[in-house]
Design an enzyme around this catalytic site. Structure first.
Site, short mmCIF file in Angstrom:
data_model
loop_
_atom_site.label_atom_id
_atom_site.label_comp_id
_atom_site.label_asym_id
_atom_site.label_seq_id
_atom_site.Cartn_x
_atom_site.Cartn_y
_atom_site.Cartn_z
N ASP A 126 0.84 -1.20 0.00
CA ASP A 126 0.00 0.00 0.00
C ASP A 126 0.88 1.25 0.00
OD1 ASP A 126 -2.40 -1.46 -0.02
OD2 ASP A 126 -2.21 -1.82 2.13
N LEU A 183 -8.10 -6.55 -7.46
CA LEU A 183 -8.94 -5.49 -8.02
C LEU A 183 -10.43 -5.78 -7.86
CD1 LEU A 183 -6.95 -4.53 -11.25
CD2 LEU A 183 -6.79 -3.58 -8.95
N LYS A 184 -10.77 -6.96 -7.36
CA LYS A 184 -12.16 -7.29 -7.01
C LYS A 184 -13.14 -6.96 -8.13
CE LYS A 184 -11.33 -6.37 -2.07
NZ LYS A 184 -10.02 -5.67 -2.14
N PHE A 185 -12.93 -7.56 -9.30
CA PHE A 185 -13.78 -7.27 -10.45
C PHE A 185 -15.25 -7.60 -10.14
CE2 PHE A 185 -9.73 -8.47 -12.79
CZ PHE A 185 -9.33 -7.16 -12.97
N ASP A 208 -18.76 -6.83 -12.42
CA ASP A 208 -19.39 -6.19 -13.58
C ASP A 208 -20.18 -7.27 -14.31
OD1 ASP A 208 -19.87 -4.35 -15.79
OD2 ASP A 208 -18.07 -3.28 -15.12
N GLN A 224 -9.46 -2.90 10.21
CA GLN A 224 -10.01 -4.25 10.07
C GLN A 224 -10.78 -4.60 11.33
OE1 GLN A 224 -9.59 -5.97 7.30
NE2 GLN A 224 -7.78 -5.14 6.31
N GLY A 226 -0.19 -6.24 5.66
CA GLY A 226 0.36 -5.03 5.08
C GLY A 226 1.23 -4.25 6.04
#
Length: 231
Positions: A11, A61-63, A65, A190, A210
């Site tokens: 990040d 990217l957690k598509f 659509d 979190q 992270g």
């Protein structure tokens, strides 16, 4: 290390800082996650750079659509050489199936395809606000079951759901878990967290960590300590 369990969430908002960090880390000791912020700042070329440095990259990217669009996005991710890519399970079974079918052309080189169930920042109150009356645990199971039905490799889930998911969906169903914090770390944003040792004990396959590594005074030592703790 044959199969590193730690996936470091990169990040950073300055590319030089990210690359300086990456150059200190051994690709045999961890994997790397690139999320929306970094991908938007630095683009696909940054991912190619990490792959060229021999890192396994989780493109987070957690598509979400229509099926055709998500399938094409997953194919584009595979073309970058990533190790793992994800979609939102709430996009539905048809969307997930199309994504899986799109990756089939890559054969043995295809990335792992996993789905996001319930974001770890979500609690029962927030689920209720978007019209979902079940508890986070119940909704995770619903979406994870749909993910397995669609033929995906696994899900992103919180460590608290891992034992239940392994028992219900089988040991081969991959669990990737954020919200992992070594003992004494700041919990950040979190809401559902666990230590690395606890996560491994309940069946987590890969843990996303992270700030406890990237913001440590000695990131290499921090990563080594985590790897030793779960060996």
């Amino acid at each position: 290390m044959q199969d590193p369990k730690v996936v470091i969430a990169l990040d950073f908002d300055v590319k030089k800082d990210a690359l300086d960090f990456v150059d200190r880390i051994d690709p045999s000791q961890c994997r790397l996650k690139v999320g929306k912020e970094m991908f938007t700042y630095f683009g696909p070329e940054f991912v190619r750079t990490l792959v060229a440095k021999e890192f396994d990259v989780f493109l987070d990217l957690k598509f979400h659509d229509i099926p055709n669009t998500v399938a094409k996005a997953c194919i584009a991710a595979a073309d970058l050489g990533v190790w793992m890519v994800n979609v939102h399970a709430s996009g539905g079974e048809d969307m997930m199936i199309r994504a899986r079918e799109g990756l089939a052309q890559f054969g043995q080189d295809k990335p792992h395809l996993i789905a996001v169930t319930v974001l770890t920042s979500m609690d029962k109150r927030q689920l209720s606000q978007i019209g979902i009356q079940s508890s986070p645990m119940e909704h995770v199971l619903t979406l994870a079951s749909l993910t397995k039905q669609a033929g995906l490799d696994g899900v992103v889930c919180s460590a608290q759901e891992a034992a239940m998911l392994k028992e219900t969906l089988g040991k081969e169903f991959m669990l990737v878990t954020p919200g992992i914090r070594p003992q004494g770390s700041d919990v950040g944003d979190q809401k559902r967290i666990m230590t690395p040792q606890e996560a491994m004990q309940v069946g987590v396959d890969y843990m996303v960590i992270g700030r406890p590594i990237t913001q440590a005074k000695d990131p290499v030592a921090a990563l080594d300590a985590i790897n030793v703790s779960i060996a």
